[in-house]
Design a protein around this motif. Structure first.
Motif, PDB file in Angstrom:
ATOM      1  N   GLY A 240       0.827  -1.206   0.000  1.00  0.00           N
ATOM      2  CA  GLY A 240       0.000   0.000   0.000  1.00  0.00           C
ATOM      3  C   GLY A 240       0.858   1.251   0.000  1.00  0.00           C
ATOM      4  O   GLY A 240       2.086   1.198  -0.183  1.00  0.00           O
ATOM      5  N   ALA A 241       0.180   2.375   0.198  1.00  0.00           N
ATOM      6  CA  ALA A 241       0.801   3.679   0.048  1.00  0.00           C
ATOM      7  C   ALA A 241       2.056   3.839   0.903  1.00  0.00           C
ATOM      8  O   ALA A 241       2.090   3.432   2.059  1.00  0.00           O
ATOM      9  CB  ALA A 241      -0.211   4.770   0.411  1.00  0.00           C
ATOM     10  N   LYS A 245       6.803  -1.174  -4.005  1.00  0.00           N
ATOM     11  CA  LYS A 245       5.908  -2.170  -4.599  1.00  0.00           C
ATOM     12  C   LYS A 245       6.689  -3.285  -5.283  1.00  0.00           C
ATOM     13  O   LYS A 245       7.659  -3.027  -6.001  1.00  0.00           O
ATOM     14  CB  LYS A 245       4.997  -1.482  -5.627  1.00  0.00           C
ATOM     15  N   VAL A 325       4.852   3.625  -3.395  1.00  0.00           N
ATOM     16  CA  VAL A 325       3.476   3.650  -3.894  1.00  0.00           C
ATOM     17  C   VAL A 325       2.791   4.933  -3.430  1.00  0.00           C
ATOM     18  O   VAL A 325       2.869   5.296  -2.254  1.00  0.00           O
ATOM     19  CB  VAL A 325       2.695   2.425  -3.381  1.00  0.00           C
ATOM     20  N   LEU A 327      -0.594   6.974  -2.653  1.00  0.00           N
ATOM     21  CA  LEU A 327      -1.966   6.644  -2.264  1.00  0.00           C
ATOM     22  C   LEU A 327      -2.894   6.947  -3.433  1.00  0.00           C
ATOM     23  O   LEU A 327      -2.889   8.057  -3.966  1.00  0.00           O
ATOM     24  CB  LEU A 327      -2.375   7.465  -1.032  1.00  0.00           C
ATOM     25  N   ALA A 328      -3.671   5.975  -3.854  1.00  0.00           N
ATOM     26  CA  ALA A 328      -4.620   6.189  -4.960  1.00  0.00           C
ATOM     27  C   ALA A 328      -5.853   5.355  -4.651  1.00  0.00           C
ATOM     28  O   ALA A 328      -5.857   4.133  -4.827  1.00  0.00           O
ATOM     29  CB  ALA A 328      -4.001   5.776  -6.286  1.00  0.00           C
ATOM     30  N   GLU A 372      -3.499  -2.420  -3.836  1.00  0.00           N
ATOM     31  CA  GLU A 372      -2.061  -2.163  -3.979  1.00  0.00           C
ATOM     32  C   GLU A 372      -1.720  -0.700  -3.731  1.00  0.00           C
ATOM     33  O   GLU A 372      -0.611  -0.378  -3.318  1.00  0.00           O
ATOM     34  CB  GLU A 372      -1.590  -2.557  -5.391  1.00  0.00           C
ATOM     35  N   THR A 373      -2.678   0.185  -4.000  1.00  0.00           N
ATOM     36  CA  THR A 373      -2.418   1.619  -3.805  1.00  0.00           C
ATOM     37  C   THR A 373      -3.301   2.197  -2.691  1.00  0.00           C
ATOM     38  O   THR A 373      -3.505   3.405  -2.604  1.00  0.00           O
ATOM     39  CB  THR A 373      -2.689   2.405  -5.105  1.00  0.00           C
TER      40      THR A 373
END
Lengths: 514, 514
Positions: A240-241, A245, A325, A327-328, A372-373
């Motif tokens: 995550g953020a 990754k 990564v 944050l999205a 993942e984000t």
């Protein structure tokens, strides 16, 4: 002090804090000892697969073993599948398996069976004390065996009389094998290889998948251009953020082969060469490209963190990984609910520091990608491939990490194997939100049926992969075990339900009808 | 014809009619073969303990094996406990356990484990064909092994490529060991002993517990004055009105000892010397009086029926047993529901020819006593002591006997282990009425905790034996799996619900809150 009390006190001395239990008559003295000796929290499961799966989830998050308490060979058998998954995760666990009294074994009473034969496939260590005065020391050895790198399952078979007869005293912890330090020449060999111009990939597994290990991998990547990746199924990974990754090897063999194509050297850090999950007619089992070299930086029992640090230095890696990564959070979906919409909502609302127990199978793919984000979190998966692990894994993680939100997303087929976990979540008021991805099918098997070349399946075959007729009602199943639940068939309903679940405490289940 | 098809056709040739399945990828060719070859009914279970327990119930009632289809070592592990119970019942079962393709095994893929180690404790026969052309013959041997007297579990481990590669043809049945005929001198020895004036007891188990065997036992009793009895837990017994009644050995060791006191010679017919279910501090394991002689009329693998017939003749038994159970239906209870009231209603309304799956444990005692004089029926119990067998046993029996009402009465603790059976009952519309005796506790363990001498249990210990907090709601659990259900807490409600359930067809569950 009897044998059982000496064992419980030994576990306390070693730092064991939790015992997941499903006891029977032969374990009654151990049960009583949990009462008399302070320091171990007993957690009841109504089925042994819950007990062993929870011990796995606990061990992955706590980094030390819980004990289990199981009733003879049959109880251990019921717990076998999730011990298998735990073995593949190298999770420290101490099984205490009750056995008939030493003098009673000769009579082949109805519950007698060959416990060792059931224990052996999953155990790194197994002992059967024959005397109450040997129990404490065996307990200390069991703890040490479970903690010896990389971690494993120690099984102590406890004849009933060795639990009830007099013992001398509890034992103190004994030394265990810390992770081996990788020799500098091995580091240099890998460092040199990473600079030889070949296309390299570094495959990571184990402790190195936590944030600081990923950071090291990101730094090495920056210096060498190597790809960094992880197995399809990892025991525990931080993602995550804000984190580096990794690429994840795809599940299906032909996709994994394509993914690895062009790799000229594969560097293993706590991992093994990737192989196909199953064999398929005419397809390869071995997925590493045939002309690629394999180099081992660290074996599972080695100190992968130290090896990565040394390697980072040897390749002149920058002080920080250049990429993390961002944050999205995906937009929320609307309209009819589907697996994509579920994934969007989970990723959107996942709180920082959450622990995800992922047994989403086919329907969980979107969740996996979107998260993942998402906010930084821990991610645990089905390491041994035996479905029915996600719910107890979540329960065990919640006991290890009471201050973190646990989110379990689970295919409906797999969740049925150990649905009794919901009762334990309710009793212990664990902060677990379960999302059942209800596609009413063993969806993966519909795919696999075609992939193995079993053509033109007829109604009999398809009926064995189909969970309609009747439909499962997960709201009723959850409520039947004391867990609040709601079903959603629109994205709007799911978004609202999941958001609300994230902002409250305690067990909750959402049936996502997709 | 591929290996899987040759295997299915071989099973059909042997007379196998049902396959209880919980398949995975490695079993997809077997699944497809069930489609292409006529003659085998696949029945899906959502957990392997359902599959193996149902195969046990089927085999006990049909007298021939069902096949099971299980997914590698972990799937077999999930089915272990009910295979253990089936082993103690000497039930014929053929397990087909999928395995990785022969060439894939070397890679230790995530689902790989030592299948043989899990299979061995419960199997009388085990083979792993290495070539598709060997599969059919192995299937015929598996059938023969399962049927060889007294019956047992044959486990065929089927590598995926031996299922998908070409085979030659199906195999024909091969001979198996019929029950051995007991030598006349052995019969004469027992006949003489029965006339020596000593106090004798005849302990029966296996095929001889069906009506005609009981009749023989009753005739021998009339001629010799011997007591006739059965074990606490028998695989299948015919009982009720019109039949010869046996005494049942009590469960608790000290009661069993008292029950057997004064016996000077014990004659075994398919049975073993009784031993305590568990050891207890300071109590005996061996229950036969120490100075009693044991004589073996028939071993489990012998033809007990022929031996009893010969013995009846040798002791000059009358042509008919003088005493048969008279039909005596208990009065119905009123007021708050308790275990006594449940037993009265079940015995009162039980239809002739019903099949009872009895895992009532402590709360089932009354049902057990009252049904002794109910309409004639078959009675199956928990032979191996591993709880969680009653529901799938009932499902399997209903498939073997579609024209008979099956009544399953089950403690709530035990029923949780394999509650997924309810889904199979709903899907197959099996004529099973389940009565859950909801005392919300592992009641037997509360007794056993005291009996093993674990004194003054505290709250931690008691919490592990208690199923309150939260209460299970069996109506919701059943409805969640598609089974109609109702809860009753008064005798009047239960009487009405059970009577109605007996006069309709199809799966139904009554939660008896006692």
């Amino acid at each position: 002090m009897n044998g059982a009390e000496s064992l419980v006190q030994t576990f306390v001395n070693c730092g064991v804090e939790v015992c997941f239990t499903n006891p029977g008559t032969s374990e009654m003295h151990f049960v009583a000892a949990l009462d008399r000796i302070d320091g171990i929290r007993p957690v009841l499961g109504l089925f042994e697969g819950v007990v062993t799966g929870a011990a796995d989830g606990y061990g992955r998050m706590a980094g030390k073993p819980a004990a289990t308490l199981l009733h003879l060979g049959a109880g251990l058998g019921n717990g076998f599948a999730n011990l298998h998954n735990a073995r593949r995760a190298a999770t420290p666990i101490i099984n205490v398996v009750g056995e008939h009294a030493t003098y009673h074994r000769q009579y082949d009473a109805p519950l007698a069976s060959d416990i060792a034969s059931v224990a052996r496939p999953n155990s790194v260590w197994m002992e059967t004390p024959e005397d109450a005065r040997d129990v404490a020391a065996a307990g200390a050895r069991a703890y040490a065996a479970s903690m010896s790198a990389p971690g494993g399952i120690a099984t102590l078979i406890l004849p009933a009389d060795t639990a009830w007869l007099d013992a001398d005293a509890a034992a103190n912890p004994v030394d265990f094998d810390a992770p081996h330090t990788v020799d500098g020449t091995e580091i240099d060999k890998v460092a040199a290889a990473l600079k030889n111009g070949k296309k390299s990939a570094i495959l990571l597994r184990g402790r190195v998948l936590l944030e600081d290990g990923l950071e090291l991998a990101g730094r090495i990547q920056a210096a060498t251009g190597a790809r960094i990746m992880c197995d399809t199924f990892t025991p525990r990974m931080q993602r995550g953020a804000g984190r580096v990754k990794l690429e994840r090897i795809p599940y299906f063999a032909e996709q994994a082969q394509e993914f690895l194509e062009g790799t000229e050297q594969l560097i293993l850090v706590g991992a093994k060469n990737p192989v196909a999950f199953f064999a398929y007619p005419g397809k390869e089992s071995w997925l590493t490209p045939k002309d690629a070299d394999t180099l081992i930086l660290a074996r599972p029992e080695d100190d992968g963190m130290a090896a990565l640090e040394a390697l980072a230095e040897a390749v002149g890696a920058p002080a920080q990984a250049p990429e993390h990564v961002a944050l999205a959070k995906p937009d929320l979906a609307s309209g009819d609910l589907d697996a994509d919409g579920v994934g969007r909502a989970i990723a959107h609302f996942l709180p920082e520091g959450a622990v995800m127990s992922d047994e989403g199978a086919t329907a969980g793919l979107f969740t996996n990608i979107y998260t993942e984000t998402a906010a930084p979190h821990d991610h645990m998966t089905l390491t041994g491939g035996s479905i029915g692990q996600g719910l107890p894994l979540a329960a065990g993680a919640a006991i290890a990490c009471p201050d973190r939100k646990v989110v379990c997303f689970h295919g409906d087929g797999g969740a049925m194997y150990t649905l009794q976990s919901l009762w334990t979540m309710a009793r212990e008021q664990l902060d677990v939100v379960t999302v059942i991805l209800a596609n009413r099918s063993y969806a993966i098997l519909n795919i696999e049926l075609m992939r193995v070349g079993a053509e033109n399946p007829g109604p009999k075959a398809l009926s064995m992969l189909d969970l309609h007729n009747p439909d499962l009602n997960w709201v009723k199943l959850a409520q039947g075990m004391g867990v609040e639940a709601v079903a959603c068939s629109t994205a709007e309903d799911f978004n609202k339900a999941f958001e609300a679940a994230m902002s409250r405490k305690g067990p909750f289940l959402i049936e996502a009808i997709i």
